[in-house]
Enzyme design. Structure first.
Site, PDB file in Angstrom:
ATOM      1  N   LYS A 174       0.827  -1.208   0.000  1.00 41.72           N
ATOM      2  CA  LYS A 174       0.000   0.000   0.000  1.00 41.72           C
ATOM      3  C   LYS A 174       0.860   1.257   0.000  1.00 41.72           C
ATOM      4  O   LYS A 174       1.864   1.328   0.728  1.00 41.72           O
ATOM      5  CB  LYS A 174      -0.912   0.027   1.243  1.00 41.72           C
ATOM      6  CG  LYS A 174      -1.875  -1.131   1.336  1.00 41.72           C
ATOM      7  CD  LYS A 174      -2.786  -1.013   2.540  1.00 41.72           C
ATOM      8  CE  LYS A 174      -3.740   0.153   2.421  1.00 41.72           C
ATOM      9  NZ  LYS A 174      -4.724   0.172   3.527  1.00 41.72           N
ATOM     10  N   GLU A 211       0.807  -4.664   4.511  1.00 42.44           N
ATOM     11  CA  GLU A 211      -0.277  -4.847   5.467  1.00 42.44           C
ATOM     12  C   GLU A 211      -0.866  -6.240   5.277  1.00 42.44           C
ATOM     13  O   GLU A 211      -0.952  -6.750   4.150  1.00 42.44           O
ATOM     14  CB  GLU A 211      -1.353  -3.782   5.210  1.00 42.44           C
ATOM     15  CG  GLU A 211      -2.455  -3.715   6.229  1.00 42.44           C
ATOM     16  CD  GLU A 211      -3.378  -2.539   5.942  1.00 42.44           C
ATOM     17  OE1 GLU A 211      -3.066  -1.417   6.401  1.00 42.44           O
ATOM     18  OE2 GLU A 211      -4.368  -2.728   5.229  1.00 42.44           O
ATOM     19  N   HIS A 250     -15.745  -3.901   4.558  1.00 45.33           N
ATOM     20  CA  HIS A 250     -15.136  -2.572   4.668  1.00 45.33           C
ATOM     21  C   HIS A 250     -16.209  -1.647   5.234  1.00 45.33           C
ATOM     22  O   HIS A 250     -17.179  -1.313   4.551  1.00 45.33           O
ATOM     23  CB  HIS A 250     -14.675  -2.103   3.288  1.00 45.33           C
ATOM     24  CG  HIS A 250     -13.958  -0.793   3.294  1.00 45.33           C
ATOM     25  ND1 HIS A 250     -12.765  -0.597   2.643  1.00 45.33           N
ATOM     26  CD2 HIS A 250     -14.250   0.395   3.870  1.00 45.33           C
ATOM     27  CE1 HIS A 250     -12.361   0.644   2.819  1.00 45.33           C
ATOM     28  NE2 HIS A 250     -13.256   1.266   3.568  1.00 45.33           N
ATOM     29  N   HIS A 307     -10.055  -2.524  -5.384  1.00 45.29           N
ATOM     30  CA  HIS A 307      -9.963  -1.619  -4.230  1.00 45.29           C
ATOM     31  C   HIS A 307     -10.670  -0.286  -4.454  1.00 45.29           C
ATOM     32  O   HIS A 307     -10.527   0.631  -3.642  1.00 45.29           O
ATOM     33  CB  HIS A 307      -8.504  -1.384  -3.830  1.00 45.29           C
ATOM     34  CG  HIS A 307      -7.719  -2.640  -3.631  1.00 45.29           C
ATOM     35  ND1 HIS A 307      -7.995  -3.534  -2.618  1.00 45.29           N
ATOM     36  CD2 HIS A 307      -6.686  -3.178  -4.337  1.00 45.29           C
ATOM     37  CE1 HIS A 307      -7.156  -4.555  -2.697  1.00 45.29           C
ATOM     38  NE2 HIS A 307      -6.361  -4.368  -3.733  1.00 45.29           N
ATOM     39  N   LYS A 318     -14.279   1.594  -4.619  1.00 44.15           N
ATOM     40  CA  LYS A 318     -15.657   1.364  -4.198  1.00 44.15           C
ATOM     41  C   LYS A 318     -16.617   1.522  -5.368  1.00 44.15           C
ATOM     42  O   LYS A 318     -16.441   2.393  -6.212  1.00 44.15           O
ATOM     43  CB  LYS A 318     -16.011   2.339  -3.071  1.00 44.15           C
ATOM     44  CG  LYS A 318     -15.153   2.166  -1.829  1.00 44.15           C
ATOM     45  CD  LYS A 318     -15.276   3.337  -0.883  1.00 44.15           C
ATOM     46  CE  LYS A 318     -14.301   3.232   0.259  1.00 44.15           C
ATOM     47  NZ  LYS A 318     -14.288   4.443   1.097  1.00 44.15           N
ATOM     48  N   ASN A 375      -9.520   9.245   6.434  1.00 47.82           N
ATOM     49  CA  ASN A 375      -9.527  10.238   5.363  1.00 47.82           C
ATOM     50  C   ASN A 375     -10.005  11.570   5.919  1.00 47.82           C
ATOM     51  O   ASN A 375     -11.095  11.659   6.489  1.00 47.82           O
ATOM     52  CB  ASN A 375     -10.418   9.793   4.208  1.00 47.82           C
ATOM     53  CG  ASN A 375      -9.828   8.596   3.483  1.00 47.82           C
ATOM     54  OD1 ASN A 375      -8.626   8.534   3.248  1.00 47.82           O
ATOM     55  ND2 ASN A 375     -10.658   7.636   3.134  1.00 47.82           N
ATOM     56  N   ARG A 402     -11.281  14.382   4.823  1.00 46.38           N
ATOM     57  CA  ARG A 402     -11.989  15.131   3.781  1.00 46.38           C
ATOM     58  C   ARG A 402     -13.416  14.598   3.677  1.00 46.38           C
ATOM     59  O   ARG A 402     -13.786  13.614   4.325  1.00 46.38           O
ATOM     60  CB  ARG A 402     -11.294  14.946   2.435  1.00 46.38           C
ATOM     61  CG  ARG A 402     -11.126  13.482   2.050  1.00 46.38           C
ATOM     62  CD  ARG A 402     -10.659  13.275   0.637  1.00 46.38           C
ATOM     63  NE  ARG A 402     -10.218  11.921   0.371  1.00 46.38           N
ATOM     64  CZ  ARG A 402     -11.003  10.875   0.178  1.00 46.38           C
ATOM     65  NH1 ARG A 402     -12.319  11.012   0.241  1.00 46.38           N
ATOM     66  NH2 ARG A 402     -10.501   9.673  -0.065  1.00 46.38           N
TER      67      ARG A 402
END
Length: 451
Positions: A157, A199, A207, A234, A236, A289, A291
């Site tokens: 990642k 990870e 999720h 990955h 959405k 995140n 934002r």
């Protein structure tokens, strides 16, 4: 705060503009040369061209953005999502210029923007974590050792990015060395930061993310949770609020815990904590995140809270008690479908002109888009052309309305992922609440479990 410059484009620029108009604030839109004919540009109080189509010369061009701020007399900047929305340096420079940055304080953008540092911070405050490494370098032996320590399968990642970009899975040491090189190159190209880490890769997790809002006076609350498990590579595709099928009280317990933790730390304005839920019901912190999220609309649908308005008012210094109702409860169920201009089989972007662009309307249907019929979908930006947000009394009713709305959608001139969305809405596993991040691959494999 009277004049807000929207440092973004497309659906989120149109979305922010709508709330500014409702609040009686002036909107300043910026656009690249290829975006000049998009409808929200004409609807803005002022609009400024900031450069050629390439993002580095337009939406990431800080000199052009600050020139537009100066020329328009803007006193605040809304960054939307993507582009510079999680760039702590940009936020600091906006504030240094005397404008309000409509987002968390730059220190929080910096703290959460680097994923390994964010994980360290949250781990120190008791958040559960999956196994992970620090930043991995170029040495192949060191990469293999890090993979062995985390345990296969692993996910490579980017440390300084998001949106699923640059995330690559590896099932053994040889795959891992190659994956690290590819991920590092993608991260450098996309985020200007080639740091990557490893990870633990959960297979078939859910999720689940939690919407957080805070004021600049030390108060933090949550606005429930969303399920974002339906993903392709990955990215959405379908989101829901609230997350279906969880044991009673489970999500509220996690959300309350997060709000208390972030309140103690002094988090402010808006953020989303993303977590993975394993098959055993255990949660693991993924990232935060700093934002507005693409999928914010499903939370708005079930709570009645305008998150963009809340952002603006909280960034302006108002207290949470003035911005949110005393009690926020979920009403009904909401589903968001992301419509992309892409080949529905090979999933390559499909730029072109929207010769026909007719989206459904009616009770329980909300459309978010920055396009209109006749506009061109450029290859320079994310291919999402619209979001279809459905709200109904129950999940089955929302699924039925979503299927009807998709059947009424007419888009010609570009290919779209609507066939995939229709297949997912009809997929018995998803309809029955079998939610996990491998569900799209499961569907595309004809119901067979993919690797």
């Amino acid at each position: 705060m009277q004049t807000v410059l929207i440092a973004n484009r497309g659906a989120v620029a149109a979305r922010v503009q709508r709330t500014l108009r409702k609040m009686g604030l002036r909107s300043v839109v910026v656009y690249s040369e290829v975006d000049r004919d998009l409808p929200y540009v004409a609807e803005a109080d002022e609009a400024y061209c900031i450069g050629p189509p390439a993002t580095a010369q337009s939406y990431l061009n800080e000199a052009a953005l600050f020139d537009a701020m100066r020329r328009s007399g803007a006193d605040a900047v809304h960054p939307g999502y993507g582009f510079l929305s999680e760039n702590a340096g940009f936020a600091s420079r906006v504030e240094a210029a005397g404008l309000t940055f409509i987002g968390p304080s730059p220190r929080w953008i910096d703290a959460m923007g680097h994923k390994t540092r964010a994980r360290d911070l949250m781990a120190r405050h008791g958040m559960p974590m999956c196994r992970s490494s620090g930043i991995v370098g170029d040495d192949a032996d060191a990469i293999r050792a890090a993979g062995a320590q985390v345990g296969y399968p692993v996910l490579v990642k980017p440390a300084g990015g998001g949106g699923g970009i640059g995330m690559i899975a590896a099932w053994d040491a040889d795959e891992l060395v190659e994956a690290v090189g590819r991920a590092r190159a993608l991260a450098q190209r996309s985020f200007g930061n080639g740091d990557v880490y490893l990870e633990q890769l959960f297979e078939r997790p859910r999720h689940i993310e939690f919407q957080i809002v805070g004021d600049r006076h030390g108060n933090v609350r949550h606005l429930l949770e969303r399920d974002c498990s339906v993903q392709r590579r990955h990215q959405k595709v379908i989101e829901e609020a609230c997350a279906p099928g969880l044991p009673p009280g489970e999500a509220d317990e996690i959300a309350d815990r997060l709000a208390r933790l972030l309140g103690r730390l002094g988090y402010d304005v808006i953020g989303t904590v993303e977590m993975l839920r394993g098959a055993d019901g255990g949660y693991s912190f993924l990232e935060m995140n700093t934002r507005l999220q693409v999928e914010h609309a499903v939370t708005e649908a079930i709570t009645g809270v305008d998150l963009v308005e809340a952002q603006i008012r909280l960034a302006g210094g108002e207290a949470l008690r003035e911005v949110l109702p005393t009690a926020v409860r979920a009403t009904g169920h909401a589903i968001e479908l992301r419509i992309y201009a892409e080949d529905p089989v090979r999933f390559f972007p499909s730029p072109g002109t929207l010769h026909t662009f007719r989206l459904p309307s009616g009770p329980g249907i909300r459309i978010e888009t920055g396009y209109a019929e006749g506009n061109a979908v450029s290859p320079y930006y994310d291919p999402m052309i619209a979001k279809l947000v459905i709200h109904a009394a129950t999940r089955p009713a929302a699924i039925g309305l979503a299927a009807k709305a998709l059947s009424e959608t007419r888009i010609e001139g570009v290919k779209t992922n609507i066939p995939l969305l229709q297949r997912m809405l009809a997929f018995p596993a998803w309809r029955g609440g079998e939610l996990h991040t491998g569900l799209v691959q499961h569907l595309l494999a004809g119901g067979e479990s993919p690797r």
